[in-house]
Design a protein around this motif. Sequence first.
Motif, mmCIF file in Angstrom:
data_model
loop_
_atom_site.group_PDB
_atom_site.id
_atom_site.type_symbol
_atom_site.label_atom_id
_atom_site.label_comp_id
_atom_site.label_asym_id
_atom_site.label_seq_id
_atom_site.Cartn_x
_atom_site.Cartn_y
_atom_site.Cartn_z
ATOM 1 N N SER A 46 -23.086 38.239 -47.651
ATOM 2 C CA SER A 46 -21.941 37.392 -47.324
ATOM 3 C C SER A 46 -20.717 38.249 -47.020
ATOM 4 N N THR A 106 -19.292 30.683 -41.511
ATOM 5 C CA THR A 106 -19.406 30.276 -42.905
ATOM 6 C C THR A 106 -20.825 30.553 -43.351
ATOM 7 N N SER A 164 -23.867 30.586 -46.498
ATOM 8 C CA SER A 164 -24.356 30.032 -47.756
ATOM 9 C C SER A 164 -25.805 30.473 -47.884
ATOM 10 N N GLN A 197 -29.260 30.281 -49.652
ATOM 11 C CA GLN A 197 -30.038 29.405 -50.520
ATOM 12 C C GLN A 197 -31.511 29.572 -50.189
ATOM 13 N N GLN A 236 -24.000 22.581 -48.846
ATOM 14 C CA GLN A 236 -23.467 23.318 -49.999
ATOM 15 C C GLN A 236 -23.858 22.641 -51.309
#
Length: 121
Positions: free
Chosen positions: A64, A74, A76, A78, A94
Amino acid sequence: MTTQASGILLKQFPEIQKIVVKIGSAEIPTEPMPMDAGDMIIVLKPKKEWTSASSFPELSEKMSKALSVIPGLTTSFQFPVQMRFNELMTGARQDVVCKIYGENLDSLTVYAKNWEVLSIL
């Protein structure tokens, strides 16, 4: 952006075996994915071969940080099952989502801008 991000990650992280990118929504959408969003599926080598980090949270934080040089991107990180579950439950990608409803658009704009400030902090 995804090509630039893939290049940065592949160059800086030897843990990555390959990256596959999916952009937009399918013809018959089975998930709430907007046309301007993309998923980067990062296939990692076995954990014993990792050199940049010793855990997934540490590796995702470093990735990141490496991608923060791309304006407007952006990130994220996961696991695929976790991401799909979050998307299906909230319509967002998110873990924490704030949805604001109401009839007064001026008030909603004020709340949304306040949330943007809080999320940056």
